[in-house]
Design a protein around this motif. Structure first.
Motif, short mmCIF file in Angstrom:
data_model
loop_
_atom_site.label_atom_id
_atom_site.label_comp_id
_atom_site.label_asym_id
_atom_site.label_seq_id
_atom_site.Cartn_x
_atom_site.Cartn_y
_atom_site.Cartn_z
N LEU A 44 0.81 -1.22 0.00
CA LEU A 44 0.00 0.00 0.00
C LEU A 44 0.85 1.27 0.00
O LEU A 44 0.54 2.22 -0.71
CB LEU A 44 -0.92 0.03 1.23
N HIS A 45 1.89 1.27 0.80
CA HIS A 45 2.61 2.53 1.04
C HIS A 45 3.91 2.66 0.26
O HIS A 45 4.43 3.77 0.14
CB HIS A 45 2.86 2.71 2.53
N HIS A 46 4.44 1.57 -0.28
CA HIS A 46 5.68 1.66 -1.05
C HIS A 46 5.47 1.34 -2.53
O HIS A 46 6.35 1.60 -3.34
CB HIS A 46 6.75 0.72 -0.47
N ALA A 69 -1.24 -10.95 0.08
CA ALA A 69 -1.06 -9.59 0.60
C ALA A 69 -1.32 -8.55 -0.49
O ALA A 69 -1.92 -7.51 -0.23
CB ALA A 69 0.34 -9.43 1.16
N VAL A 70 -0.87 -8.83 -1.69
CA VAL A 70 -1.11 -7.89 -2.80
C VAL A 70 -2.61 -7.82 -3.11
O VAL A 70 -3.15 -6.74 -3.37
CB VAL A 70 -0.29 -8.28 -4.05
N GLY A 71 -3.29 -8.96 -3.06
CA GLY A 71 -4.74 -8.96 -3.28
C GLY A 71 -5.48 -8.11 -2.25
O GLY A 71 -6.36 -7.32 -2.59
N VAL A 72 -5.09 -8.26 -0.98
CA VAL A 72 -5.71 -7.45 0.07
C VAL A 72 -5.36 -5.98 -0.12
O VAL A 72 -6.22 -5.10 0.05
CB VAL A 72 -5.25 -7.95 1.47
N ALA A 73 -4.12 -5.69 -0.50
CA ALA A 73 -3.72 -4.30 -0.73
C ALA A 73 -4.50 -3.66 -1.86
O ALA A 73 -4.90 -2.49 -1.77
CB ALA A 73 -2.22 -4.22 -1.00
N VAL A 74 -4.73 -4.40 -2.92
CA VAL A 74 -5.51 -3.87 -4.06
C VAL A 74 -6.94 -3.56 -3.62
O VAL A 74 -7.49 -2.51 -3.97
CB VAL A 74 -5.48 -4.87 -5.23
N LEU A 75 -7.53 -4.47 -2.83
CA LEU A 75 -8.91 -4.25 -2.39
C LEU A 75 -9.04 -3.11 -1.38
O LEU A 75 -10.07 -2.44 -1.34
CB LEU A 75 -9.47 -5.54 -1.78
N THR A 76 -8.01 -2.89 -0.57
CA THR A 76 -8.10 -1.86 0.46
C THR A 76 -7.45 -0.54 0.06
O THR A 76 -7.50 0.42 0.83
CB THR A 76 -7.45 -2.35 1.77
N PRO A 78 -8.39 1.87 -2.07
CA PRO A 78 -9.26 3.07 -2.03
C PRO A 78 -9.51 3.57 -0.60
O PRO A 78 -9.48 4.77 -0.35
CB PRO A 78 -10.57 2.60 -2.67
N LEU A 79 -9.71 2.65 0.34
CA LEU A 79 -9.93 3.05 1.73
C LEU A 79 -8.66 3.68 2.30
O LEU A 79 -8.73 4.67 3.05
CB LEU A 79 -10.34 1.85 2.57
N SER A 80 -7.51 3.15 1.95
CA SER A 80 -6.24 3.71 2.41
C SER A 80 -6.07 5.14 1.91
O SER A 80 -5.61 6.02 2.64
CB SER A 80 -5.08 2.84 1.94
N LYS A 81 -6.43 5.39 0.66
CA LYS A 81 -6.32 6.74 0.11
C LYS A 81 -7.31 7.69 0.78
O LYS A 81 -6.98 8.86 1.02
CB LYS A 81 -6.53 6.73 -1.41
N LEU A 82 -8.51 7.21 1.08
CA LEU A 82 -9.48 8.05 1.80
C LEU A 82 -8.97 8.39 3.20
O LEU A 82 -9.14 9.51 3.66
CB LEU A 82 -10.83 7.34 1.89
N ASN A 83 -8.35 7.41 3.86
CA ASN A 83 -7.76 7.67 5.18
C ASN A 83 -6.68 8.74 5.09
O ASN A 83 -6.59 9.61 5.95
CB ASN A 83 -7.17 6.39 5.77
N ALA A 84 -5.85 8.66 4.06
CA ALA A 84 -4.78 9.65 3.89
C ALA A 84 -5.37 11.03 3.62
O ALA A 84 -4.89 12.04 4.16
CB ALA A 84 -3.86 9.23 2.75
N LEU A 85 -6.41 11.11 2.79
CA LEU A 85 -7.05 12.40 2.51
C LEU A 85 -7.70 12.99 3.76
O LEU A 85 -7.76 14.21 3.91
CB LEU A 85 -8.09 12.25 1.39
N ALA A 92 -4.65 3.75 10.90
CA ALA A 92 -6.06 3.62 10.50
C ALA A 92 -6.22 2.57 9.40
O ALA A 92 -7.31 2.04 9.24
CB ALA A 92 -6.60 4.96 10.05
N ASP A 93 -5.16 2.30 8.64
CA ASP A 93 -5.26 1.31 7.58
C ASP A 93 -5.34 -0.11 8.10
O ASP A 93 -5.75 -1.01 7.38
CB ASP A 93 -4.05 1.41 6.63
#
Length: 94
Positions: A44-46, A69-76, A78-85, A92-93
């Motif tokens: 998600l972050h790198h 892990a990549v599958g979970v990262a792909v699915l999450t 959008p939520l990670s980007k909303l958390n960052a915004l 929170a991720d």
């Protein structure tokens, strides 16, 4: 009910107290899950900066795959980007 004494009371509350202390010190995962959680964080972050991935420096004892892990990262993602915004931390991720 017959009183059982102070030793019984201490032993009766010691195990639940130990569980609560453990949960407060390690709230989000178990040891077995830590590699996958770290792999999702790295994805998600790198992104494609594979040199920044922790698993290269700390590979662990058992060989593992990043497919899940990549599958979970792909699915999450959008939520990670909303958390960052929203100004939330990486915590929170989880």
């Amino acid at each position: 009910m017959k009183p059982r004494g102070i030793l019984w009371a201490l032993s009766y509350w010691l195990i639940p107290l130990a569980i609560l202390v453990h949960l407060s010190l390690t709230p989000f995962n178990k040891v077995e899950e830590s590699h996958s959680v770290q792999a999702v964080h790295d994805a998600l972050h790198h992104g494609f900066d594979f040199g920044s991935y922790d698993s290269k420096e700390f590979p662990g004892v058992v060989p593992r795959t990043f497919i899940g892990a990549v599958g979970v990262a792909v699915l999450t993602w959008p939520l990670s980007k909303l958390n960052a915004l929203a100004g939330l931390t990486k915590l929170a991720d989880l």
